[in-house]
Write a protein that holds these residues in place. Structure first.
Motif, PDB file in Angstrom:
ATOM      1  N   VAL A  21       0.820   1.783  -4.871  1.00 16.15           N
ATOM      2  CA  VAL A  21       0.049   2.954  -5.583  1.00 16.15           C
ATOM      3  C   VAL A  21      -0.024   3.563  -5.242  1.00 16.15           C
ATOM      4  O   VAL A  21       0.210   4.509  -4.250  1.00 16.15           O
ATOM      5  CB  VAL A  21      -0.701   2.280  -3.596  1.00 16.15           C
ATOM      6  CG1 VAL A  21      -2.588   2.721  -4.225  1.00 16.15           C
ATOM      7  CG2 VAL A  21      -1.818   0.301  -3.845  1.00 16.15           C
ATOM      8  N   CYS A  61      -6.587  -0.556  -8.550  1.00 13.35           N
ATOM      9  CA  CYS A  61      -6.107  -0.481  -6.860  1.00 13.35           C
ATOM     10  C   CYS A  61      -7.768  -1.124  -6.728  1.00 13.35           C
ATOM     11  O   CYS A  61      -7.681  -1.806  -4.892  1.00 13.35           O
ATOM     12  CB  CYS A  61      -6.392   1.002  -6.246  1.00 13.35           C
ATOM     13  SG  CYS A  61      -5.170   2.362  -6.361  1.00 13.35           S
ATOM     14  N   TYR A  94      -7.164   6.366  -1.170  1.00 12.49           N
ATOM     15  CA  TYR A  94      -7.364   6.242  -2.667  1.00 12.49           C
ATOM     16  C   TYR A  94      -8.096   6.103  -3.788  1.00 12.49           C
ATOM     17  O   TYR A  94      -9.022   6.527  -4.552  1.00 12.49           O
ATOM     18  CB  TYR A  94      -6.033   5.132  -3.723  1.00 12.49           C
ATOM     19  CG  TYR A  94      -5.047   5.484  -2.749  1.00 12.49           C
ATOM     20  CD1 TYR A  94      -4.373   6.452  -3.169  1.00 12.49           C
ATOM     21  CD2 TYR A  94      -4.266   4.954  -1.591  1.00 12.49           C
ATOM     22  CE1 TYR A  94      -2.454   6.387  -2.835  1.00 12.49           C
ATOM     23  CE2 TYR A  94      -2.622   4.857  -0.717  1.00 12.49           C
ATOM     24  CZ  TYR A  94      -1.826   5.548  -1.647  1.00 12.49           C
ATOM     25  OH  TYR A  94      -1.364   5.590  -0.893  1.00 12.49           O
ATOM     26  N   ILE A  95      -8.913   4.933  -3.585  1.00  6.60           N
ATOM     27  CA  ILE A  95     -10.641   4.661  -4.012  1.00  6.60           C
ATOM     28  C   ILE A  95     -11.413   5.491  -4.538  1.00  6.60           C
ATOM     29  O   ILE A  95     -11.738   6.135  -5.904  1.00  6.60           O
ATOM     30  CB  ILE A  95     -10.453   2.987  -4.196  1.00  6.60           C
ATOM     31  CG1 ILE A  95      -9.521   2.222  -4.228  1.00  6.60           C
ATOM     32  CG2 ILE A  95     -11.482   3.173  -4.914  1.00  6.60           C
ATOM     33  CD1 ILE A  95      -9.707   0.991  -3.857  1.00  6.60           C
ATOM     34  N   GLN A 127      -5.047   2.804 -13.619  1.00  7.09           N
ATOM     35  CA  GLN A 127      -4.430   2.174 -11.806  1.00  7.09           C
ATOM     36  C   GLN A 127      -5.264   2.599 -11.097  1.00  7.09           C
ATOM     37  O   GLN A 127      -5.086   2.117  -9.864  1.00  7.09           O
ATOM     38  CB  GLN A 127      -3.795   4.411 -11.859  1.00  7.09           C
ATOM     39  CG  GLN A 127      -2.459   4.272 -12.069  1.00  7.09           C
ATOM     40  CD  GLN A 127      -0.928   3.768 -11.914  1.00  7.09           C
ATOM     41  OE1 GLN A 127      -0.919   2.390 -12.478  1.00  7.09           O
ATOM     42  NE2 GLN A 127      -0.588   3.293 -10.466  1.00  7.09           N
ATOM     43  N   LEU A 178      -6.274   1.651   1.793  1.00  7.74           N
ATOM     44  CA  LEU A 178      -6.631   1.908   0.589  1.00  7.74           C
ATOM     45  C   LEU A 178      -7.969   2.092  -0.409  1.00  7.74           C
ATOM     46  O   LEU A 178      -8.115   3.716  -1.163  1.00  7.74           O
ATOM     47  CB  LEU A 178      -7.100   0.823  -0.661  1.00  7.74           C
ATOM     48  CG  LEU A 178      -7.230   0.002  -1.828  1.00  7.74           C
ATOM     49  CD1 LEU A 178      -6.080   1.029  -2.267  1.00  7.74           C
ATOM     50  CD2 LEU A 178      -6.660  -1.773  -1.639  1.00  7.74           C
ATOM     51  N   LEU A 227       0.583  -1.126  -0.374  1.00  8.39           N
ATOM     52  CA  LEU A 227       0.167  -0.028   0.243  1.00  8.39           C
ATOM     53  C   LEU A 227       0.831   1.467  -0.335  1.00  8.39           C
ATOM     54  O   LEU A 227       0.440   2.144  -0.798  1.00  8.39           O
ATOM     55  CB  LEU A 227      -0.931  -0.031   1.587  1.00  8.39           C
ATOM     56  CG  LEU A 227      -2.449  -1.192   1.092  1.00  8.39           C
ATOM     57  CD1 LEU A 227      -2.929  -0.994   2.162  1.00  8.39           C
ATOM     58  CD2 LEU A 227      -2.819  -0.977   0.131  1.00  8.39           C
ATOM     59  N   MET A 237      -2.103   7.141  -7.002  1.00 10.62           N
ATOM     60  CA  MET A 237      -3.231   7.382  -7.634  1.00 10.62           C
ATOM     61  C   MET A 237      -3.243   8.723  -8.610  1.00 10.62           C
ATOM     62  O   MET A 237      -3.272   9.263  -7.922  1.00 10.62           O
ATOM     63  CB  MET A 237      -4.778   7.434  -6.942  1.00 10.62           C
ATOM     64  CG  MET A 237      -6.148   8.106  -6.825  1.00 10.62           C
ATOM     65  SD  MET A 237      -6.286   6.870  -8.705  1.00 10.62           S
ATOM     66  CE  MET A 237      -6.238   5.497  -8.813  1.00 10.62           C
TER      67      MET A 237
END
Length: 414
Positions: free
Chosen positions: A250, A278, A309-310, A274, A305, A246, A252
């Motif tokens: 990762v 994820c 990010y998502i 990307q 996560l 992570l 973003m």
């Protein structure tokens, strides 16, 4: 400044330019190889009529062919070296079967003496070198022989049995604990090392194989339990490796929506790749449900996560059908066990950010339906109903009821 010093500076500068040129060529070659692999996989999926795949869902090995070849050569050298380890050992002690037979003779002839010497407790340490040697090339993260099909396992599984009719285990016989002890002292540390240094949590294939192996060990071997020290080390290594992924793997990118409107542009392609990557990692992390605790998994997957990010990526995305597809893919990764004991009509607090995003999508769909054709208005209404089903799946019934009351439709069964 002397002529020699000037010449040296010129040569150093030329060397630096050459090195930078070689590094750039190497980088371009890796990029070309990576894109070629993606193209081959895409053509293979198209030939098999596989739909619903997105860039970012496939694990992409960054190693180039020269690095892979170098690894294979070095591995072969190590394997050849292991073949010479017992060259100076007499036959009776150079193979596991020979050693096993020696102790079985002792047990069958002088069983009382054998028990008094606690040989059953010593056997795991005596066979340790042979098993470690057999496992040098064993990598369960790739296509590999199941350790239960290896010669050492078959040799030890019936250790001390006098024949096929003598296979009923005697719980007082220490020899029945040889295999569980080997699993604890040899197999678990080997897997722990692979988790720390080899396993890539971004790879769905590797993660699936590792999850299946650990689940099998937990189910089949009594020494693999929450109170066991080596088991605890393995579970900690798994959680730490996912946390490291992570932090390190990762990324973003955030672009203005005006940039992302051009679906074929380079930044847009990279952004969606990307984001799907994820989502794939989210599923990989949550595949450990039932092995790692829910609190650990929720911290890694939701705090580390989803919300980090998502959800930010989803808010940056343009409102398209793919946005709902991403939402469905995300929700499908959540374990049902998380929502069984929830009280009232609220979901987990850590999923509220996702719920707010879904409510915003529903609002945008409704607003975009004002000046469109009836067919498009009906399609958007169906999308809003689909969003309500997503909310029910994660036990966000309060939000689903809000959508139902606001846009005048009945909540259907999921």
């Amino acid at each position: 400044m002397s002529v020699i010093l000037i010449l040296r500076l010129i040569l150093d500068k030329k060397h630096q330019v050459v090195m930078e040129t070689q590094e750039e060529h190497s980088r371009q070659r890796r990029v070309a190889e990576r894109e070629a692999r993606r193209s081959r996989r895409r053509r293979a999926r198209e030939s098999k009529n596989i739909f619903g795949h997105h860039d970012g869902l496939s694990s992409d090995d960054e190693e180039n062919q020269s690095e892979i070849s170098k690894f294979v050569v070095e591995k072969d050298d190590i394997i050849k070296g292991t073949e010479r380890l017992f060259e100076d050992t007499i036959d009776d002690y150079s193979k596991l079967d020979s050693v096993r037979k020696q102790f079985e003779k002792w047990k069958f002839r002088y069983e009382d003496n054998y028990r008094e010497a606690y040989i059953g407790l010593c056997i795991p340490k005596l066979v340790n070198p042979f098993i470690r040697l057999a496992l040098v090339d064993w990598n369960p993260l790739k296509i590999s022989v199941d350790f239960e099909e290896m010669e050492w396992y078959n040799s030890l599984i019936l250790f001390g049995c006098r024949g096929e009719d003598d296979i009923t285990p005697d719980r007082s016989d220490e020899d029945t604990r040889i295999i569980p002890s080997v699993i604890d002292k040899i197999i678990l540390p080997k897997i722990t090392y692979l988790c720390q240094h080899v396993w890539d949590p971004m790879s769905t294939t590797q993660t699936s194989r590792l999850v299946n192996l650990v689940q099998k060990l937990v189910n089949d071997y009594p020494t693999v339990n929450a109170n066991n020290k080596n088991t605890q080390s393995l579970l900690k290594a798994i959680a730490d490796r996912m946390k490291k992924s992570l932090d390190d793997d990762v990324f973003m990118p955030l672009y203005p929506k005006s940039v992302l409107e051009n679906r074929s542009s380079g930044p847009t392609v990279f952004f969606h790749r990307q984001l799907w990557s994820c989502i794939k990692l989210l599923g990989n992390i949550l595949s450990w449900q039932g092995i790692l605790s829910s609190s650990v998994l929720q911290h890694l997957s939701l705090d580390g996560l989803l919300n980090r990010y998502i959800v930010l990526g989803l808010y940056s995305s343009c409102l398209t059908k793919e946005a709902l597809e991403k939402s469905q893919a995300i929700i499908s990764t959540f374990p049902k066990e998380w929502f069984i004991d929830l009280e009232e009509d609220k979901t987990l607090p850590k999923l509220e950010n996702l719920c707010r995003y879904l409510l915003q999508v529903a609002d945008q769909l409704h607003k975009s339906s004002i000046m469109v054709k009836d067919s498009e208005r009906l399609e958007n209404r169906n999308y809003i109903k689909q969003i309500s089903k997503f909310l029910i799946l994660i036990h966000a019934t309060d939000h689903a009821i809000f959508l139902s009351n606001t846009y005048s439709f009945k909540i259907g069964k999921v």
